[in-house]
Scaffold this motif. Structure first.
Motif, PDB file in Angstrom:
ATOM      1  N   ASP A  29       4.579  11.942  -1.021  1.00  0.00           N
ATOM      2  CA  ASP A  29       4.855  10.510  -0.989  1.00  0.00           C
ATOM      3  C   ASP A  29       4.204   9.814  -2.189  1.00  0.00           C
ATOM      4  N   GLY A  30       4.619   8.582  -2.445  1.00  0.00           N
ATOM      5  CA  GLY A  30       4.163   7.851  -3.616  1.00  0.00           C
ATOM      6  C   GLY A  30       2.688   7.508  -3.595  1.00  0.00           C
ATOM      7  N   ASN A  31       2.125   7.296  -2.420  1.00  0.00           N
ATOM      8  CA  ASN A  31       0.709   6.935  -2.337  1.00  0.00           C
ATOM      9  C   ASN A  31      -0.207   8.095  -2.721  1.00  0.00           C
ATOM     10  N   SER A  32       0.180   9.305  -2.396  1.00  0.00           N
ATOM     11  CA  SER A  32      -0.672  10.438  -2.756  1.00  0.00           C
ATOM     12  C   SER A  32      -0.589  10.735  -4.254  1.00  0.00           C
ATOM     13  N   VAL A  33       0.486  10.330  -4.912  1.00  0.00           N
ATOM     14  CA  VAL A  33       0.605  10.506  -6.356  1.00  0.00           C
ATOM     15  C   VAL A  33      -0.386   9.597  -7.069  1.00  0.00           C
ATOM     16  N   CYS A  34      -0.699   8.450  -6.474  1.00  0.00           N
ATOM     17  CA  CYS A  34      -1.614   7.488  -7.082  1.00  0.00           C
ATOM     18  C   CYS A  34      -3.085   7.872  -6.914  1.00  0.00           C
ATOM     19  N   ARG A  35      -3.362   8.871  -6.135  1.00  0.00           N
ATOM     20  CA  ARG A  35      -4.754   9.294  -5.944  1.00  0.00           C
ATOM     21  C   ARG A  35      -5.316   9.938  -7.202  1.00  0.00           C
ATOM     22  N   ALA A  36      -6.639  10.068  -7.253  1.00  0.00           N
ATOM     23  CA  ALA A  36      -7.308  10.709  -8.385  1.00  0.00           C
ATOM     24  C   ALA A  36      -7.023  12.208  -8.382  1.00  0.00           C
ATOM     25  N   LYS A  37      -7.192  12.836  -9.528  1.00  0.00           N
ATOM     26  CA  LYS A  37      -6.944  14.276  -9.629  1.00  0.00           C
ATOM     27  C   LYS A  37      -7.910  15.068  -8.755  1.00  0.00           C
ATOM     28  N   THR A  38      -9.126  14.548  -8.591  1.00  0.00           N
ATOM     29  CA  THR A  38     -10.089  15.244  -7.731  1.00  0.00           C
ATOM     30  C   THR A  38      -9.662  15.200  -6.268  1.00  0.00           C
ATOM     31  N   ASP A  39      -8.832  14.208  -5.914  1.00  0.00           N
ATOM     32  CA  ASP A  39      -8.309  14.100  -4.546  1.00  0.00           C
ATOM     33  C   ASP A  39      -6.906  14.677  -4.431  1.00  0.00           C
ATOM     34  N   LYS A  40      -6.546  15.571  -5.360  1.00  0.00           N
ATOM     35  CA  LYS A  40      -5.252  16.256  -5.384  1.00  0.00           C
ATOM     36  C   LYS A  40      -4.086  15.290  -5.584  1.00  0.00           C
ATOM     37  N   GLY A  41      -4.289  14.326  -6.472  1.00  0.00           N
ATOM     38  CA  GLY A  41      -3.228  13.400  -6.838  1.00  0.00           C
ATOM     39  C   GLY A  41      -2.895  13.547  -8.310  1.00  0.00           C
ATOM     40  N   LEU A  42      -2.009  12.716  -8.796  1.00  0.00           N
ATOM     41  CA  LEU A  42      -1.613  12.755 -10.206  1.00  0.00           C
ATOM     42  C   LEU A  42      -2.203  11.598 -11.011  1.00  0.00           C
ATOM     43  N   ARG A  43      -2.946  10.739 -10.353  1.00  0.00           N
ATOM     44  CA  ARG A  43      -3.628   9.617 -10.996  1.00  0.00           C
ATOM     45  C   ARG A  43      -2.657   8.639 -11.669  1.00  0.00           C
ATOM     46  N   VAL A  44      -1.529   8.409 -11.028  1.00  0.00           N
ATOM     47  CA  VAL A  44      -0.558   7.432 -11.500  1.00  0.00           C
ATOM     48  C   VAL A  44      -0.999   6.061 -10.989  1.00  0.00           C
ATOM     49  N   LYS A  45      -0.948   5.050 -11.830  1.00  0.00           N
ATOM     50  CA  LYS A  45      -1.402   3.722 -11.441  1.00  0.00           C
ATOM     51  C   LYS A  45      -0.452   3.093 -10.424  1.00  0.00           C
ATOM     52  N   ASN A  46      -1.034   2.409  -9.464  1.00  0.00           N
ATOM     53  CA  ASN A  46      -0.276   1.574  -8.537  1.00  0.00           C
ATOM     54  C   ASN A  46      -0.007   0.264  -9.273  1.00  0.00           C
ATOM     55  N   LEU A  47       1.252  -0.023  -9.586  1.00  0.00           N
ATOM     56  CA  LEU A  47       1.578  -1.153 -10.447  1.00  0.00           C
ATOM     57  C   LEU A  47       1.236  -2.502  -9.821  1.00  0.00           C
ATOM     58  N   ALA A  48       1.377  -2.650  -8.539  1.00  0.00           N
ATOM     59  CA  ALA A  48       1.053  -3.922  -7.892  1.00  0.00           C
ATOM     60  C   ALA A  48      -0.448  -4.203  -7.981  1.00  0.00           C
ATOM     61  N   THR A  49      -1.268  -3.210  -7.717  1.00  0.00           N
ATOM     62  CA  THR A  49      -2.716  -3.367  -7.811  1.00  0.00           C
ATOM     63  C   THR A  49      -3.151  -3.587  -9.251  1.00  0.00           C
ATOM     64  N   PHE A  50      -2.553  -2.839 -10.169  1.00  0.00           N
ATOM     65  CA  PHE A  50      -2.884  -2.964 -11.585  1.00  0.00           C
ATOM     66  C   PHE A  50      -2.519  -4.348 -12.101  1.00  0.00           C
ATOM     67  N   ASN A  51      -1.370  -4.880 -11.714  1.00  0.00           N
ATOM     68  CA  ASN A  51      -0.952  -6.215 -12.115  1.00  0.00           C
ATOM     69  C   ASN A  51      -1.897  -7.270 -11.561  1.00  0.00           C
ATOM     70  N   ALA A  52      -2.287  -7.137 -10.301  1.00  0.00           N
ATOM     71  CA  ALA A  52      -3.201  -8.108  -9.698  1.00  0.00           C
ATOM     72  C   ALA A  52      -4.556  -8.102 -10.405  1.00  0.00           C
ATOM     73  N   SER A  53      -5.039  -6.916 -10.780  1.00  0.00           N
ATOM     74  CA  SER A  53      -6.329  -6.848 -11.465  1.00  0.00           C
ATOM     75  C   SER A  53      -6.241  -7.446 -12.866  1.00  0.00           C
ATOM     76  N   LEU A  54      -5.140  -7.233 -13.576  1.00  0.00           N
ATOM     77  CA  LEU A  54      -4.992  -7.829 -14.902  1.00  0.00           C
ATOM     78  C   LEU A  54      -4.875  -9.354 -14.826  1.00  0.00           C
ATOM     79  N   LEU A  55      -4.153  -9.858 -13.835  1.00  0.00           N
ATOM     80  CA  LEU A  55      -4.058 -11.306 -13.669  1.00  0.00           C
ATOM     81  C   LEU A  55      -5.413 -11.916 -13.325  1.00  0.00           C
ATOM     82  N   ALA A  56      -6.190 -11.237 -12.509  1.00  0.00           N
ATOM     83  CA  ALA A  56      -7.534 -11.723 -12.171  1.00  0.00           C
ATOM     84  C   ALA A  56      -8.424 -11.715 -13.407  1.00  0.00           C
TER      85      ALA A  56
END
Length: 87
Positions: A29-56
């Motif tokens: 699923d898409g959420n596990s792809v966004c996890r860190a590599k140490t957590d067996k993910g691909l470390r792909v950024k979650n765009l909604a969270t990334f956008n909110a952090s840049l706006l902040a």
């Protein structure tokens, strides 16, 4: 949010199907792809969270850097926002 939804849709379609649009099965699923590599993910950024952090970040910089040239430009361009409390 419409732009983010469209970008996430394009991104996921590319991640799962590549260039071809064949009907493959998504094994992860898409959420596990966004996890860190140490957590067996691909470390792909979650765009909604990334956008909110840049706006902040930009909001913080706007409030903190009142002497910056871009602050004056934005304040002049959107000066009606400064006068919302005035009668």
């Amino acid at each position: 949010m419409c732009v983010i939804t469209t970008l996430v849709s394009i991104h996921r379609r590319f991640m799962w199907f590549g260039v071809s649009n064949s009907d493959n099965i998504c094994w992860v699923d898409g959420n596990s792809v966004c996890r860190a590599k140490t957590d067996k993910g691909l470390r792909v950024k979650n765009l909604a969270t990334f956008n909110a952090s840049l706006l902040a970040k930009w909001q913080w910089r706007f409030l903190a850097e009142k002497d910056a040239l871009w602050h004056g430009l934005l304040a002049h361009r959107y000066r009606r926002l400064d006068r919302l409390g005035e009668c």
